[in-house]
Design a protein around this motif. Structure first.
Motif, PDB file in Angstrom:
ATOM      1  N   ALA A 220       0.828  -1.201   0.000  1.00 54.77           N
ATOM      2  CA  ALA A 220       0.000   0.000   0.000  1.00 54.77           C
ATOM      3  C   ALA A 220       0.864   1.254   0.000  1.00 54.77           C
ATOM      4  O   ALA A 220       1.937   1.304   0.608  1.00 54.77           O
ATOM      5  CB  ALA A 220      -0.925   0.004   1.218  1.00 54.77           C
ATOM      6  N   LEU A 221       0.376   2.297  -0.691  1.00 60.16           N
ATOM      7  CA  LEU A 221       1.120   3.542  -0.820  1.00 60.16           C
ATOM      8  C   LEU A 221       1.471   4.178   0.534  1.00 60.16           C
ATOM      9  O   LEU A 221       2.594   4.675   0.690  1.00 60.16           O
ATOM     10  CB  LEU A 221       0.331   4.530  -1.683  1.00 60.16           C
ATOM     11  CG  LEU A 221       1.018   5.850  -2.008  1.00 60.16           C
ATOM     12  CD1 LEU A 221       2.329   5.618  -2.750  1.00 60.16           C
ATOM     13  CD2 LEU A 221       0.082   6.749  -2.832  1.00 60.16           C
ATOM     14  N   PRO A 222       0.571   4.206   1.534  1.00 62.14           N
ATOM     15  CA  PRO A 222       0.968   4.795   2.824  1.00 62.14           C
ATOM     16  C   PRO A 222       2.202   4.137   3.428  1.00 62.14           C
ATOM     17  O   PRO A 222       3.041   4.814   4.034  1.00 62.14           O
ATOM     18  CB  PRO A 222      -0.272   4.582   3.702  1.00 62.14           C
ATOM     19  CG  PRO A 222      -1.406   4.519   2.739  1.00 62.14           C
ATOM     20  CD  PRO A 222      -0.860   3.834   1.521  1.00 62.14           C
ATOM     21  N   TYR A 223       2.339   2.819   3.263  1.00 64.45           N
ATOM     22  CA  TYR A 223       3.520   2.131   3.814  1.00 64.45           C
ATOM     23  C   TYR A 223       4.773   2.577   3.071  1.00 64.45           C
ATOM     24  O   TYR A 223       5.816   2.845   3.691  1.00 64.45           O
ATOM     25  CB  TYR A 223       3.344   0.627   3.707  1.00 64.45           C
ATOM     26  CG  TYR A 223       4.424  -0.165   4.441  1.00 64.45           C
ATOM     27  CD1 TYR A 223       4.294  -0.430   5.798  1.00 64.45           C
ATOM     28  CD2 TYR A 223       5.564  -0.615   3.783  1.00 64.45           C
ATOM     29  CE1 TYR A 223       5.279  -1.131   6.480  1.00 64.45           C
ATOM     30  CE2 TYR A 223       6.542  -1.311   4.463  1.00 64.45           C
ATOM     31  CZ  TYR A 223       6.401  -1.575   5.806  1.00 64.45           C
ATOM     32  OH  TYR A 223       7.382  -2.267   6.480  1.00 64.45           O
ATOM     33  N   GLN A 224       4.698   2.672   1.746  1.00 64.37           N
ATOM     34  CA  GLN A 224       5.862   3.092   0.975  1.00 64.37           C
ATOM     35  C   GLN A 224       6.275   4.516   1.330  1.00 64.37           C
ATOM     36  O   GLN A 224       7.472   4.831   1.398  1.00 64.37           O
ATOM     37  CB  GLN A 224       5.552   2.983  -0.524  1.00 64.37           C
ATOM     38  CG  GLN A 224       5.106   1.606  -0.982  1.00 64.37           C
ATOM     39  CD  GLN A 224       6.079   0.509  -0.562  1.00 64.37           C
ATOM     40  OE1 GLN A 224       7.298   0.692  -0.591  1.00 64.37           O
ATOM     41  NE2 GLN A 224       5.539  -0.637  -0.157  1.00 64.37           N
ATOM     42  N   ARG A 225       5.295   5.368   1.597  1.00 69.09           N
ATOM     43  CA  ARG A 225       5.625   6.743   1.968  1.00 69.09           C
ATOM     44  C   ARG A 225       6.237   6.818   3.355  1.00 69.09           C
ATOM     45  O   ARG A 225       7.125   7.655   3.610  1.00 69.09           O
ATOM     46  CB  ARG A 225       4.364   7.604   1.886  1.00 69.09           C
ATOM     47  CG  ARG A 225       3.943   7.902   0.449  1.00 69.09           C
ATOM     48  CD  ARG A 225       2.640   8.676   0.387  1.00 69.09           C
ATOM     49  NE  ARG A 225       2.346   9.127  -0.966  1.00 69.09           N
ATOM     50  CZ  ARG A 225       1.223   9.718  -1.336  1.00 69.09           C
ATOM     51  NH1 ARG A 225       0.258   9.927  -0.434  1.00 69.09           N
ATOM     52  NH2 ARG A 225       1.029  10.101  -2.577  1.00 69.09           N
ATOM     53  N   LEU A 226       5.788   5.970   4.265  1.00 64.13           N
ATOM     54  CA  LEU A 226       6.420   5.926   5.587  1.00 64.13           C
ATOM     55  C   LEU A 226       7.872   5.465   5.483  1.00 64.13           C
ATOM     56  O   LEU A 226       8.756   5.997   6.160  1.00 64.13           O
ATOM     57  CB  LEU A 226       5.628   4.999   6.515  1.00 64.13           C
ATOM     58  CG  LEU A 226       4.335   5.555   7.104  1.00 64.13           C
ATOM     59  CD1 LEU A 226       3.562   4.459   7.822  1.00 64.13           C
ATOM     60  CD2 LEU A 226       4.612   6.706   8.063  1.00 64.13           C
ATOM     61  N   ARG A 227       8.127   4.469   4.643  1.00 65.65           N
ATOM     62  CA  ARG A 227       9.516   4.009   4.434  1.00 65.65           C
ATOM     63  C   ARG A 227      10.380   5.134   3.865  1.00 65.65           C
ATOM     64  O   ARG A 227      11.520   5.338   4.292  1.00 65.65           O
ATOM     65  CB  ARG A 227       9.561   2.803   3.498  1.00 65.65           C
ATOM     66  CG  ARG A 227       9.005   1.522   4.084  1.00 65.65           C
ATOM     67  CD  ARG A 227       9.172   0.370   3.115  1.00 65.65           C
ATOM     68  NE  ARG A 227      10.494  -0.237   3.216  1.00 65.65           N
ATOM     69  CZ  ARG A 227      11.320  -0.425   2.197  1.00 65.65           C
ATOM     70  NH1 ARG A 227      10.995  -0.014   0.985  1.00 65.65           N
ATOM     71  NH2 ARG A 227      12.486  -1.009   2.385  1.00 65.65           N
ATOM     72  N   ALA A 228       9.836   5.854   2.888  1.00 65.74           N
ATOM     73  CA  ALA A 228      10.583   6.971   2.301  1.00 65.74           C
ATOM     74  C   ALA A 228      10.826   8.056   3.342  1.00 65.74           C
ATOM     75  O   ALA A 228      11.929   8.644   3.409  1.00 65.74           O
ATOM     76  CB  ALA A 228       9.828   7.539   1.102  1.00 65.74           C
ATOM     77  N   GLY A 229       9.822   8.327   4.179  1.00 64.21           N
ATOM     78  CA  GLY A 229       9.991   9.320   5.237  1.00 64.21           C
ATOM     79  C   GLY A 229      11.032   8.900   6.248  1.00 64.21           C
ATOM     80  O   GLY A 229      11.821   9.727   6.728  1.00 64.21           O
ATOM     81  N   LEU A 230      11.071   7.627   6.589  1.00 64.68           N
ATOM     82  CA  LEU A 230      12.086   7.125   7.519  1.00 64.68           C
ATOM     83  C   LEU A 230      13.476   7.342   6.954  1.00 64.68           C
ATOM     84  O   LEU A 230      14.392   7.799   7.667  1.00 64.68           O
ATOM     85  CB  LEU A 230      11.837   5.640   7.797  1.00 64.68           C
ATOM     86  CG  LEU A 230      12.830   4.956   8.745  1.00 64.68           C
ATOM     87  CD1 LEU A 230      12.800   5.603  10.126  1.00 64.68           C
ATOM     88  CD2 LEU A 230      12.512   3.460   8.854  1.00 64.68           C
ATOM     89  N   ALA A 231      13.661   7.040   5.674  1.00 66.77           N
ATOM     90  CA  ALA A 231      14.966   7.264   5.042  1.00 66.77           C
ATOM     91  C   ALA A 231      15.343   8.744   5.074  1.00 66.77           C
ATOM     92  O   ALA A 231      16.504   9.104   5.336  1.00 66.77           O
ATOM     93  CB  ALA A 231      14.938   6.745   3.609  1.00 66.77           C
ATOM     94  N   HIS A 232      14.360   9.624   4.837  1.00 64.90           N
ATOM     95  CA  HIS A 232      14.626  11.064   4.825  1.00 64.90           C
ATOM     96  C   HIS A 232      15.059  11.559   6.199  1.00 64.90           C
ATOM     97  O   HIS A 232      16.048  12.300   6.331  1.00 64.90           O
ATOM     98  CB  HIS A 232      13.365  11.796   4.367  1.00 64.90           C
ATOM     99  CG  HIS A 232      13.461  13.286   4.432  1.00 64.90           C
ATOM    100  ND1 HIS A 232      14.358  14.012   3.679  1.00 64.90           N
ATOM    101  CD2 HIS A 232      12.773  14.208   5.175  1.00 64.90           C
ATOM    102  CE1 HIS A 232      14.226  15.309   3.945  1.00 64.90           C
ATOM    103  NE2 HIS A 232      13.267  15.441   4.850  1.00 64.90           N
ATOM    104  N   TYR A 233      14.347  11.152   7.242  1.00 63.80           N
ATOM    105  CA  TYR A 233      14.685  11.635   8.584  1.00 63.80           C
ATOM    106  C   TYR A 233      15.978  11.002   9.093  1.00 63.80           C
ATOM    107  O   TYR A 233      16.708  11.626   9.873  1.00 63.80           O
ATOM    108  CB  TYR A 233      13.513  11.403   9.539  1.00 63.80           C
ATOM    109  CG  TYR A 233      12.473  12.490   9.416  1.00 63.80           C
ATOM    110  CD1 TYR A 233      12.470  13.588  10.271  1.00 63.80           C
ATOM    111  CD2 TYR A 233      11.506  12.451   8.413  1.00 63.80           C
ATOM    112  CE1 TYR A 233      11.534  14.600  10.141  1.00 63.80           C
ATOM    113  CE2 TYR A 233      10.566  13.455   8.267  1.00 63.80           C
ATOM    114  CZ  TYR A 233      10.586  14.532   9.127  1.00 63.80           C
ATOM    115  OH  TYR A 233       9.670  15.542   8.989  1.00 63.80           O
ATOM    116  N   ARG A 234      16.289   9.808   8.666  1.00 60.80           N
ATOM    117  CA  ARG A 234      17.590   9.230   9.033  1.00 60.80           C
ATOM    118  C   ARG A 234      18.726   9.977   8.338  1.00 60.80           C
ATOM    119  O   ARG A 234      19.815  10.119   8.898  1.00 60.80           O
ATOM    120  CB  ARG A 234      17.613   7.741   8.689  1.00 60.80           C
ATOM    121  CG  ARG A 234      16.931   6.897   9.755  1.00 60.80           C
ATOM    122  CD  ARG A 234      16.972   5.430   9.441  1.00 60.80           C
ATOM    123  NE  ARG A 234      16.593   4.640  10.613  1.00 60.80           N
ATOM    124  CZ  ARG A 234      16.106   3.423  10.565  1.00 60.80           C
ATOM    125  NH1 ARG A 234      15.915   2.834   9.383  1.00 60.80           N
ATOM    126  NH2 ARG A 234      15.796   2.770  11.669  1.00 60.80           N
TER     127      ARG A 234
END
Length: 553
Positions: A191-205
């Motif tokens: 699902a798109l929300p999960y992919q966006r959370l993964r992308a957000g995690l990479a950004h904040y890391r």
């Protein structure tokens, strides 16, 4: 087919080996009970790795058994390159917010090196193969339904977790081809929300690796538009790091801001950036840097990373096997979405339970609607909210249009009730414009007796944080939602007409509609950027602790 447990292990090994091929080789090069093109007799059979696996698997159940069945009982992890690539792939699980060390990749490599030694036995190698496969299946299970069991950390959890079955034959092929990310992707939510959370995690890391962001000093006075203050340059840097001030950063490099304005000026562009920040953090959008906004700005990047990780786990609990059409209540986001059968999405604001009367997480189906409802005061609200007011002023009953009823429903005179010890009295509010449930209720079975409903207190929907109810969910524009449910389920009813008649009535939907109440403290907006919500029910800490707890060996 694997022989029954009643067979002797050696007989089982022979049958499994003979089922593979007339002339075949095990993965490690050992002949599989074949000599001169003919199968060996049992008494002449040489032990093989496939046979050793078969012997051990004869007592295994579930996914491990099915994985080897999909492989025709071949070993999976004897090749050092395969194992090394798998160990490397385990380290990538950090991108899903999981801890790679839970799966002990280094210990797995060391154990493989040991079983490849000359002194190791066939049994040692079979035992290791099963051990590595258990790690793989554990990873897939965690990616698919989460590492943490929500029932262990939330006694009120009512959302069944039913992950879809994995294609173990495809997983087996991915293992043989060393395509471990492909295997992981088959398990994690698509699902798109999960992919966006993964992308957000990479950004904040990435932000964390760059040193994070500056902290604003504590101040008793809020920063208001037009102020000149030494905190403004820090605030500018803080907002630029998370992308709220892209244009102003470019200006800074050109020296425009320094030449044109005092860098301490809290000007219109800065105010607009703060308002965007407030909106993404569910704060009152006023452009004033007061205590709540300053606290949100000063939350370290590590805390935001943890917040994203726990919501990735929540996404793994929920984002599998969703129906095509359903109602989703986003508790911490104070939003409701109705995903309609035609692909359109109806969205609106909601009011949810106060922190001490929490709206539960649950999954059910909307079965019927009540139009022009009466409201029977629930026991908790009666005891904790209403009775103290009645004891203080008996006129409260008439002000709220509350009837007093006996246990069998007979009308009672309020003046003849001992309100210090009222016994089993029932308070019921008549249908009407001031009824606490408004003009319509959407009902669905659940142990908490909560539902979606209208409200006369429409002003609360203008607030950004809306935890004001006693557990039920008040919905802005609920009459529109009710009509959509009637239309989409072929239920012949017109909400506005029936409401105008003033009669209390229940109308069953021709087809029930799934409803999910879930709690997210991070979610992606329509632009893909993350929105952080206050943890109104203080649930993040327990989930983070459980997520960080090492797995048992």
């Amino acid at each position: 087919m694997l022989p029954s447990k009643g067979f002797q292990p050696l007989i089982l090994a022979v049958v499994v080996a003979l089922s593979l091929a007339t002339v075949a080789l095990a993965q490690d090069g050992e002949p599989l009970l074949v000599q001169d093109g003919q199968p060996l007799l049992v008494e002449d059979a040489e032990p093989t790795l496939a046979g050793a696996l078969a012997e051990r698997l004869s007592e295994q159940e579930g996914a491990l058994h099915d994985f080897y069945a999909a492989r025709d009982w071949r070993s999976a992890w004897q090749d050092p390159v395969t194992l090394a690539d798998f160990a490397a792939a385990l380290h990538t699980l950090a991108a899903d917010g999981l801890n790679p060390q839970d799966y002990r990749p280094d210990a797995l490599v060391a154990a493989h090196r040991q079983v490849r030694a000359e002194a190791s036995t066939l049994d040692d190698r079979a035992r290791f193969d099963l051990q590595a496969s258990r790690v793989l299946l554990t990873v897939l299970r965690h990616l698919q339904r989460g590492k943490v069991d929500p029932y262990r950390i939330d006694t009120g959890w009512e959302v069944p977790i039913e992950p879809l079955p994995l294609d173990l034959a495809a997983i087996s092929r991915a293992v043989d081809a060393h395509r471990f990310e492909e295997a992981f992707a088959a398990a994690r939510p698509s699902a798109l929300p999960y992919q966006r959370l993964r992308a957000g995690l990479a950004h904040y890391r990435h932000i964390e690796r760059q040193g994070g962001w500056p902290m604003l000093p504590p101040r008793p006075q809020p920063l208001r538009p037009g102020d000149l203050h030494e905190d403004v340059p820090l605030l500018r840097e803080r907002l630029a790091i998370i992308g709220e001030l892209e244009v102003m950063v470019a200006d800074l490099f050109e020296g425009v801001v320094a030449r044109a304005t005092d860098p301490r000026l809290y000007d219109d562009r800065m105010v607009a950036a703060v308002k965007r920040f407030q909106q993404r953090h569910l704060l009152e959008v006023d452009g004033i840097v007061g205590p709540q906004t300053r606290e949100a700005l000063n939350l370290p990047v590590s805390a935001r990373i943890d917040q994203i990780r726990v919501n990735l786990e929540r996404a793994r609990w929920l984002l599998h096997g969703l129906p095509d059409s359903f109602v989703l209540v986003d508790i911490a986001g104070y939003r409701i979405s109705y995903f309609r059968p035609d692909g359109e999405v109806w969205r609106s604001r909601i009011v949810v339970g106060r922190p001490y009367r929490r709206t539960p997480s649950l999954r059910s189906r909307i079965t019927h609607l009540t139009l022009n409802p009466t409201w029977t005061v629930p026991p908790t609200i009666l005891r904790e909210d209403v009775l103290p007011k009645v004891r203080h002023d008996l006129g409260y009953l008439s002000q709220q249009d509350l009837m007093v009823l006996g246990p069998s429903g007979q009308r009672l005179d309020p003046r003849r009730v001992n309100w210090q010890r009222p016994g089993n009295v029932i308070l019921r509010q008549r249908a009407g414009p001031q009824n606490a449930l408004g003009r319509v209720v959407l009902r669905f079975p659940n142990e908490h007796l909560v539902y979606l409903h209208d409200t006369p207190a429409q002003g609360l929907f203008t607030r950004e944080q809306r935890a004001f109810s006693s557990g039920c969910i008040r919905v802005q524009g609920v009459l529109e939602l009710a009509q959509l449910l009637f239309d989409d389920t072929d239920t012949p009813a017109h909400v506005a007409t029936l409401v105008s008649e003033g009669k209390t009535r229940n109308i069953s939907l021709e087809r029930t509609v799934p409803v999910i109440l879930h709690y997210w403290t991070v979610h992606s907006g329509e632009d893909g950027r993350l929105i952080f919500r206050p943890d109104i029910y203080q649930r993040d800490a327990a989930l983070k602790d459980a997520l960080d707890r090492p797995l048992a060996p």
